[in-house]
Motif scaffolding. Sequence first.
Motif, mmCIF file in Angstrom:
data_model
loop_
_atom_site.group_PDB
_atom_site.id
_atom_site.type_symbol
_atom_site.label_atom_id
_atom_site.label_comp_id
_atom_site.label_asym_id
_atom_site.label_seq_id
_atom_site.Cartn_x
_atom_site.Cartn_y
_atom_site.Cartn_z
ATOM 1 N N GLU A 60 -25.799 1.278 11.976
ATOM 2 C CA GLU A 60 -27.249 1.498 11.987
ATOM 3 C C GLU A 60 -27.820 1.456 10.580
ATOM 4 O OE1 GLU A 60 -28.025 4.339 15.838
ATOM 5 O OE2 GLU A 60 -26.904 5.205 14.148
ATOM 6 N N LEU A 61 -27.100 2.013 9.626
ATOM 7 C CA LEU A 61 -27.559 1.967 8.230
ATOM 8 C C LEU A 61 -27.614 0.526 7.729
ATOM 9 C CD1 LEU A 61 -25.617 5.025 6.812
ATOM 10 C CD2 LEU A 61 -28.094 4.845 7.090
ATOM 11 N N SER A 62 -26.611 -0.268 8.089
ATOM 12 C CA SER A 62 -26.593 -1.678 7.683
ATOM 13 C C SER A 62 -27.762 -2.434 8.296
ATOM 14 C CB SER A 62 -25.278 -2.328 8.099
ATOM 15 O OG SER A 62 -24.209 -1.745 7.408
ATOM 16 N N GLU A 63 -28.084 -2.136 9.554
ATOM 17 C CA GLU A 63 -29.239 -2.765 10.202
ATOM 18 C C GLU A 63 -30.528 -2.398 9.482
ATOM 19 O OE1 GLU A 63 -29.058 -1.446 14.261
ATOM 20 O OE2 GLU A 63 -27.557 -2.942 14.808
ATOM 21 N N ARG A 64 -30.644 -1.142 9.083
ATOM 22 C CA ARG A 64 -31.849 -0.703 8.358
ATOM 23 C C ARG A 64 -31.965 -1.410 7.020
ATOM 24 N NH1 ARG A 64 -33.539 4.516 10.717
ATOM 25 N NH2 ARG A 64 -32.749 4.314 12.816
ATOM 26 N N VAL A 65 -30.838 -1.546 6.311
ATOM 27 C CA VAL A 65 -30.849 -2.237 5.017
ATOM 28 C C VAL A 65 -31.319 -3.674 5.198
ATOM 29 C CG1 VAL A 65 -29.376 -3.123 3.164
ATOM 30 C CG2 VAL A 65 -29.110 -0.757 3.930
ATOM 31 N N ALA A 66 -30.787 -4.352 6.218
ATOM 32 C CA ALA A 66 -31.188 -5.745 6.479
ATOM 33 C C ALA A 66 -32.674 -5.811 6.819
ATOM 34 C CB ALA A 66 -30.355 -6.324 7.612
ATOM 35 N N ALA B 96 -38.769 -9.102 1.150
ATOM 36 C CA ALA B 96 -38.974 -10.535 0.917
ATOM 37 C C ALA B 96 -40.345 -10.966 1.437
ATOM 38 C CB ALA B 96 -37.872 -11.346 1.586
ATOM 39 N N ARG B 97 -40.730 -10.454 2.601
ATOM 40 C CA ARG B 97 -42.035 -10.790 3.179
ATOM 41 C C ARG B 97 -43.171 -10.284 2.287
ATOM 42 N NH1 ARG B 97 -45.903 -9.094 7.131
ATOM 43 N NH2 ARG B 97 -45.211 -6.940 6.984
ATOM 44 N N LEU B 98 -43.030 -9.069 1.774
ATOM 45 C CA LEU B 98 -44.046 -8.501 0.887
ATOM 46 C C LEU B 98 -44.144 -9.277 -0.422
ATOM 47 C CD1 LEU B 98 -43.211 -4.744 1.473
ATOM 48 C CD2 LEU B 98 -45.349 -5.878 2.098
ATOM 49 N N GLU B 99 -42.990 -9.657 -0.983
ATOM 50 C CA GLU B 99 -43.000 -10.421 -2.234
ATOM 51 C C GLU B 99 -43.637 -11.790 -2.038
ATOM 52 O OE1 GLU B 99 -38.845 -10.190 -3.262
ATOM 53 O OE2 GLU B 99 -39.192 -8.445 -4.555
ATOM 54 N N GLU B 100 -43.374 -12.423 -0.898
ATOM 55 C CA GLU B 100 -43.978 -13.721 -0.605
ATOM 56 C C GLU B 100 -45.505 -13.601 -0.481
ATOM 57 O OE1 GLU B 100 -43.933 -17.136 2.885
ATOM 58 O OE2 GLU B 100 -42.268 -15.719 2.744
#
Length: 63
Positions: free
Chosen positions: A28-34, A41-45
């Motif tokens: 679950e932590l890995s899913e949250r990180v992803a 990335a969306r915000l930076e774009e």
Amino acid sequence: MPMDDDDRPRKKVTHEIGQDLSLLSVEELSERVALLKTEIARLEEAATKKRASRDAANSVFKT
């Protein structure tokens, strides 16, 4: 007829900033990180596109 866990619709992964992480599994932590990396990335774009628009407008109105 019993339903397999794999057949059940998965709950959409969400994350709340500051949320208690102690009850989450490693998966679950890995899913949250992803999820958060994708959102970053969306915000930076979006910021890059807004900067380009602003710079284009500034160049038109500069004297």
